[in-house]
Motif scaffolding. Structure first.
Motif, PDB file in Angstrom:
ATOM      1  N   MET A 357      59.271  13.789  19.278  1.00  0.00           N
ATOM      2  CA  MET A 357      57.934  14.102  19.889  1.00  0.00           C
ATOM      3  C   MET A 357      56.814  13.404  18.799  1.00  0.00           C
ATOM      4  N   GLN A 358      57.339  13.595  17.616  1.00  0.00           N
ATOM      5  CA  GLN A 358      56.324  13.200  16.348  1.00  0.00           C
ATOM      6  C   GLN A 358      56.115  11.587  16.386  1.00  0.00           C
ATOM      7  N   ALA A 359      57.500  10.877  16.779  1.00  0.00           N
ATOM      8  CA  ALA A 359      57.575   9.548  16.682  1.00  0.00           C
ATOM      9  C   ALA A 359      56.607   8.895  18.121  1.00  0.00           C
ATOM     10  N   LEU A 360      56.787   9.597  19.176  1.00  0.00           N
ATOM     11  CA  LEU A 360      56.144   9.216  20.287  1.00  0.00           C
ATOM     12  C   LEU A 360      54.633   8.963  20.168  1.00  0.00           C
ATOM     13  N   ILE A 361      53.922   9.818  19.470  1.00  0.00           N
ATOM     14  CA  ILE A 361      52.549   9.599  19.356  1.00  0.00           C
ATOM     15  C   ILE A 361      52.283   8.396  18.034  1.00  0.00           C
ATOM     16  N   LYS A 362      53.232   7.800  17.648  1.00  0.00           N
ATOM     17  CA  LYS A 362      53.042   6.768  16.563  1.00  0.00           C
ATOM     18  C   LYS A 362      52.763   5.473  17.366  1.00  0.00           C
ATOM     19  N   ALA A 363      51.728   4.801  16.916  1.00  0.00           N
ATOM     20  CA  ALA A 363      51.791   3.286  17.358  1.00  0.00           C
ATOM     21  C   ALA A 363      52.861   2.314  17.065  1.00  0.00           C
ATOM     22  N   ASP A 364      53.376   2.667  15.918  1.00  0.00           N
ATOM     23  CA  ASP A 364      54.556   1.702  15.408  1.00  0.00           C
ATOM     24  C   ASP A 364      55.675   1.993  16.370  1.00  0.00           C
ATOM     25  N   PHE A 365      56.012   3.227  16.666  1.00  0.00           N
ATOM     26  CA  PHE A 365      57.084   3.565  17.513  1.00  0.00           C
ATOM     27  C   PHE A 365      57.054   2.646  18.733  1.00  0.00           C
ATOM     28  N   TRP A 366      55.665   2.674  19.485  1.00  0.00           N
ATOM     29  CA  TRP A 366      55.654   1.959  20.657  1.00  0.00           C
ATOM     30  C   TRP A 366      55.491   0.242  20.612  1.00  0.00           C
ATOM     31  N   LEU A 367      55.110   0.138  19.558  1.00  0.00           N
ATOM     32  CA  LEU A 367      55.438  -1.393  19.112  1.00  0.00           C
ATOM     33  C   LEU A 367      56.955  -1.948  19.255  1.00  0.00           C
ATOM     34  N   ILE A 368      57.604  -1.114  18.604  1.00  0.00           N
ATOM     35  CA  ILE A 368      58.997  -1.539  18.557  1.00  0.00           C
ATOM     36  C   ILE A 368      59.748  -1.412  20.037  1.00  0.00           C
ATOM     37  N   PHE A 369      59.200  -0.416  20.745  1.00  0.00           N
ATOM     38  CA  PHE A 369      59.615  -0.232  21.888  1.00  0.00           C
ATOM     39  C   PHE A 369      59.419  -1.114  23.169  1.00  0.00           C
ATOM     40  N   PHE A 370      58.185  -1.760  22.969  1.00  0.00           N
ATOM     41  CA  PHE A 370      57.687  -2.851  23.921  1.00  0.00           C
ATOM     42  C   PHE A 370      58.030  -4.240  23.307  1.00  0.00           C
ATOM     43  N   SER A 371      58.345  -4.228  22.375  1.00  0.00           N
ATOM     44  CA  SER A 371      58.685  -5.409  21.696  1.00  0.00           C
ATOM     45  C   SER A 371      60.301  -5.885  22.074  1.00  0.00           C
TER      46      SER A 371
END
Length: 593
Positions: A357-371
């Motif tokens: 849950m803490q990672a899900l609010i981080k932009a870096d995590f979503w950059l990894i996911f969409f890349s």
């Protein structure tokens, strides 16, 4: 003498390298999803599916191989052997039932039921992957890149290994490959499930680790890949006798046994040192009762980030560490004297342990996911459609390309882990830059598939296999560096959702729709000629056949779209590189200085 031998045998059973080797063997059976390109033609012909229906099975397969929430949660509750057993049983039941349906031993099921069976069968690999990765990353916390690269590499090699065994059996029944997919991995996992676990002394840093990893990389992995590639090409170009194929397969099994030399030599032939004699990694600070996990030392780090001049990041590693240490000391003193009020930030910093849950609010995590979604999703589209792509370009033997994709996938994962480790260890540069390079390679590979030039299938398979495989060595290691190891299972299994998400859009909607539209256009052209020169009944027979498209036009538009998505993925990866430079400088810059 007997007591000493018993001690050595006990050390062998509890050796980290035995766990790693057993995990490699298990992973070599876990990547069953990569064989879908080989088993999809027989499913399509037996059940009379069109390409859109087959793509639905492919999406179900990708969802099964990526939806690992339950696997991640159970790995924290169950012993790891329990998670492995669940995975083996799911694999056996799911693919076993598919085999029964395809061979007519069970009644034909509707498409949605077949999707559920494929999902269940492939979901078993999430339990196997999680157990292998969690145990080995914990056993080798300072070698995450090589460990993840090698383990994920063997998952990608599964297709080539099972295809070689299938070639040895030489069954005229193509559905027997589905039977092998159902039974083979389950047998191996059950046989080894009690070995794969975190072992005592996993915080030791052993001088032998570097030599052992070098052996696995330079001798075993490269030798195995070269051997498999040579065998596959020879079997494709030359009509070999059954005895020669059997000998090739036996040699393959011997090669797979080579890594066990490492734990045997460390346990029986070298002078073993007890865990107390090994240098320890730094012990994480223990939380005192009544105090929150984020106390002054961690909080001072955020103050340093705010107070630090921007030019500090441009200094050499040794000078940068010195300046940061000086600033930290001043802030500690000021905080102790009450001159500075330390700001308390919510949640951990990058590089510390995050919950999902803490990672899900981080932009870096979503950059990894969409890349990852754009890069690996486009690669998975090629893997799922490889059988139809090769047939559309006039190749009869689709197994050779599935096997080659498996080998290049393996080398991409092993190489991705190795070279990304060089980037972070030697240059303290963000690991995602290696992912950007892999995505650029894939963009070029899609262009080769689009134009269908002579030899394009071989070159495209090489580039897509290397690039796709590299993702699965780089992303788990980068996620563990940025978001910690404590909840690594949950974080990793969430990121793997990028695979089915990409497959759903790219393969389930784009590729299948374009293929069926072109196949329908070609079929109408053929029907025109039939009605003008053949009987009415022969025309009806053509209409009842599964849709089939011929020529590079079948996947031209799809491949160009995939190439464009890979370019977008490169941009996202480079944004992540820019944002995480300071994190990697703090993680690895000190070791360089």
């Amino acid at each position: 003498m007997i007591g000493k031998l018993a001690d050595r045998f006990s050390g062998f059973i509890n050796n980290r390298w035995l766990v790693f080797v057993a995990a490699m063997w298990i992973q070599s059976c876990a990547g069953i999803g990569y064989l879908f390109g080989s088993i999809s033609p027989v499913i399509k012909s037996s059940l009379n599916y069109n390409q859109r229906q087959l793509a639905s099975l492919g999406v179900a397969k990708d969802l099964g191989g990526s939806v690992g929430f339950l696997a991640g949660s159970l790995s924290e509750i169950l012993p790891l052997w329990g998670a492995l057993l669940v995975g083996a049983l799911q694999n056996l039941v799911g693919y076993g039932w598919v085999w029964l349906v395809v061979t007519g031993r069970a009644p034909v099921l509707p498409l949605w039921a077949m999707c559920i069976l494929i999902f269940i069968g492939n979901n078993g690999e999430t339990y196997i992957n999680t157990a292998a990765l969690v145990s080995c990353v914990q056993n080798f916390p300072k070698s995450r890149g090589p460990v993840v690269g090698i383990l994920k590499g063997f998952a990608g090699l599964n297709g080539a290994i099972l295809t070689q065994i299938y070639t040895m059996i030489h069954s005229p029944d193509h559905a027997s490959l589905i039977f092998m997919v159902a039974v083979g991995p389950a047998m191996v996992v059950i046989a080894l499930m009690f070995i794969v676990r975190p072992v005592g002394g996993n915080r030791q840093v052993r001088p032998s680790d570097g030599t052992s990893f070098t052996f696995v990389y330079n001798v075993f992995c490269l030798l195995l890949a070269v051997y498999l590639m040579g065998v596959m090409l020879l079997e494709d170009l030359v009509d070999l006798s059954r005895i020669v194929v059997v000998i090739f397969t036996i040699v393959l099994f011997v090669l797979l046994l080579i890594p066990v030399v490492i734990p045997v030599s460390l346990s029986f032939f070298l002078d073993p040192r007890g865990p107390a004699e090994e240098p320890l990694l730094p012990e994480p600070p223990k939380q005192e009762p009544g105090k929150s996990g984020q106390e002054t030392p961690e909080l001072i780090f955020s103050e340093v980030e705010d107070e630090k001049p921007k030019e500090v990041d441009l200094l050499p590693a040794s000078e940068r560490q010195k300046r940061i240490a000086q600033l930290q000391a001043k802030l500690f003193q000021a905080a102790a004297e009450g001159a500075v009020r330390v700001k308390r930030r919510r949640g951990p910093h990058r590089g510390e342990d995050f919950t999902l849950m803490q990672a899900l609010i981080k932009a870096d995590f979503w950059l990894i996911f969409f890349s990852l979604l754009l890069g690996s999703g486009s690669g998975l589209t090629v893997i799922d459609n490889l059988g139809q792509m090769s047939q559309s370009l006039g190749y009869d033997n689709t197994h050779i390309f599935v096997s080659m994709m498996s080998i290049w996938n393996f080398l991409g994962r092993v190489g991705g882990g190795y070279f990304s480790e060089i980037i972070v260890r030697d240059y303290a540069y963000p690991r995602p830059v290696a992912m950007a390079i892999a995505q650029l390679v894939m963009a070029v590979g899609h262009v080769f598939f689009a134009f269908g030039w002579p030899g394009a299938m071989y070159i495209g398979t090489l580039l897509i296999g290397l690039g796709y495989g590299a993702h699965w060595a780089i992303v788990p290691a980068a996620a563990s560096e940025l978001f910690g190891l404590k909840k690594f299972g949950a974080l990793y299994n969430f990121l793997t959702l990028a695979n089915p998400a990409g497959s759903l859009v790219f393969s389930g909607l784009i590729a299948s729709s374009i293929y069926d539209r072109e196949a329908e256009r070609q079929a109408h052209g053929n029907n025109y000629h039939i009605h003008n020169g053949g009987s009415f009944f022969s025309g009806m027979l053509v209409l009842n056949e599964p849709s089939k498209c011929e020529g590079s036009i079948c996947y031209f538009l799809t491949s160009m779209i995939m190439s464009g998505f890979c370019v977008v993925a490169v941009v996202l990866s480079m944004i992540l590189v820019h944002r995480t430079k300071i994190v990697y400088a703090n993680l690895y810059g000190k070791s360089r200085s």
